[in-house]
Design an enzyme around this catalytic site. Structure first.
Site, short mmCIF file in Angstrom:
data_model
loop_
_atom_site.label_atom_id
_atom_site.label_comp_id
_atom_site.label_asym_id
_atom_site.label_seq_id
_atom_site.Cartn_x
_atom_site.Cartn_y
_atom_site.Cartn_z
CB THR A 20 38.31 -3.58 8.13
OG1 THR A 20 39.66 -3.14 8.40
CG2 THR A 20 38.03 -5.06 7.79
CD GLU A 29 45.97 -0.89 18.60
OE1 GLU A 29 45.69 -0.28 19.74
OE2 GLU A 29 45.31 -1.77 18.21
CE LYS A 82 42.39 -5.17 7.34
NZ LYS A 82 43.66 -4.47 8.17
CG ASN A 118 43.84 -8.44 9.82
OD1 ASN A 118 44.94 -8.38 9.69
ND2 ASN A 118 43.04 -7.50 10.15
CB CYS A 163 42.42 -6.02 13.19
SG CYS A 163 42.65 -4.17 13.00
CG ASP A 203 39.23 -7.72 10.45
OD1 ASP A 203 38.48 -6.85 10.83
OD2 ASP A 203 40.29 -7.37 10.09
#
Length: 394
Positions: free
Chosen positions: A118, A145, A203, A207, A259, A263
């Site tokens: 990422t 995950e 992306k 998220n 993440c 993010d």
């Protein structure tokens, strides 16, 4: 097709396993013990799901620490190294990605490089010019995950981007997308070929929306607790609207893991010169939620608080950015003793709090036990338990 995968975390190894069904794949890592485990198909490798798949199927996959040899003979090189958020720089630490690109250049490989790590919006175009790398694509991953391999085998979509000023790479993007499709079990997969900057935004916005949803239902839960209402009843009524849906709506102590925290902060940083209110609110809401949860515990004036598991969610062994740790630190700041039950932790001390693997002793010592997610192992101490897990699911 010969493929090298740099990085053997859950993103890298799940992609390596997926592609090794029909291609010759070499996984590259700097840690010899991880390489040995992959080659021996020894569990646990990243997580149980990947370990079981790797040991039960004849895959054309090996691992090595010799990056140069792996890259020299590859047709595609996938970069799946970690990019942690650097709070001081207000930017992802992309040094591991750049190190791989430098090694590929130095060894004279003509492979097409596909970044799956990422990265910030605009990074691929920028690094392509700075490094003078022409064969560079970006393909975001959308993996949970603990379910990374499943999400590769049954992808929600495949996105492979190429630089807007390099249309000649469109065929390489399509070729890589076809490799992912062939490895998948799911059919009729939606495939998108945006430019790299748009794919990077896809992306981070995806998220951040997930973080938004977590934050929304957590704030609903905070309101209900503050007003003496039944949050479960409210959530069920709200989520029967098909536009909202009965999913991703179970309150918690906050979003965590590898993440979502990083993010959301990176997307906020990308908004530095763009008007916004919502993105900042998502980031702030997570901290506010942990403050509220800690205040609920502190108000009970406990003598000793038990932390049941340090992990970020159920069926995970990842402690990174776990919301329960944020709650724990706030409680400790008030001078309240804390004991941690974490059977997977290698050590006896976590942030100056004792860690135990003896569940019965843990239950006996604590007068309040907090758990981000309920576990049947706590059924006999419900009167001590504080959790916001209303639906017994993530």
């Amino acid at each position: 097709m010969k493929i090298a995968v740099a990085g053997t975390g859950y993103v890298g190894l799940s992609n390596a396993v997926l592609l090794a069904q029909h291609n010759e794949v070499v996984a590259v890592d700097i840690v010899q013990s991880k390489v040995d485990m992959i080659n021996a198909k020894k569990s646990p490798i990243v997580d149980k799901e990947i370990s079981e798949y790797l040991s039960s199927r004849p895959l054309n996959l090996c691992a090595t620490t010799d990056a140069v040899t792996a890259y020299k003979s590859a047709d595609f090189i996938i970069i799946s190294t970690p990019t942690n958020y650097d709070a001081e720089k207000n930017y992802f630490d992309t040094s591991s990605v750049e190190a791989v690109i430098d090694t590929v250049k130095e060894c004279g490989s003509n492979a097409t490089i596909v970044i799956k790590s990422t990265i910030p919006v605009g990074y691929t175009e920028k690094i392509r010019e700075e490094k003078g790398v022409k064969n560079l694509l970006f393909s975001p991953e959308f993996l949970r995950e603990g379910h990374a391999l499943y999400d590769n085998l049954y992808p929600s979509r495949i996105v492979v981007s190429f630089p807007k000023n390099a249309p000649e790479l469109e065929e390489k993007a399509k070729e890589f997308a076809s490799l992912l499709k062939v490895g998948a079990i799911k059919e009729d997969i939606e495939v998108l070929f945006p430019n790299c900057t748009e794919a990077e935004a896809i992306k981070l916005f995806a998220n951040t929306y997930l973080a938004l949803r977590v934050a929304f239902f957590n704030e609903l839960d905070t309101y209900a607790l503050s007003r003496g209402l039944n949050p479960k009843s409210i959530i069920q009524g709200v989520c029967l609207d098909p536009r909202i849906g009965d999913f991703y709506n179970n309150p918690s102590f906050g979003y965590g893991g590898y993440c979502l925290p990083k993010d959301t902060k990176q997307l906020l940083a990308n908004y530095s010169d763009v008007p916004q209110n919502l993105i900042q609110a998502i980031v702030s809401s997570n901290s506010t939620r942990k403050d509220f949860i800690a205040e609920q515990i502190i108000a009970k004036k406990p003598r000793t608080v038990g932390i049941y598991r340090l992990t970020m969610k159920a069926n995970s062994d990842n402690f990174r950015q776990s919301s329960i740790q944020g709650v724990m630190k706030r409680i400790k700041a008030k001078g309240i003793p804390v004991i941690v039950y974490e059977p997977t932790f290698q050590g006896t001390d976590f942030f100056n709090s004792r860690v135990t693997k003896d569940l019965d002793a843990f239950k006996a010592e604590c007068d309040i036990i907090i758990a981000n997610r309920y576990d049947d192992a706590l059924s006999d101490v419900r009167e001590k338990l504080f959790t916001r897990d209303l639906f017994a699911r993530d």
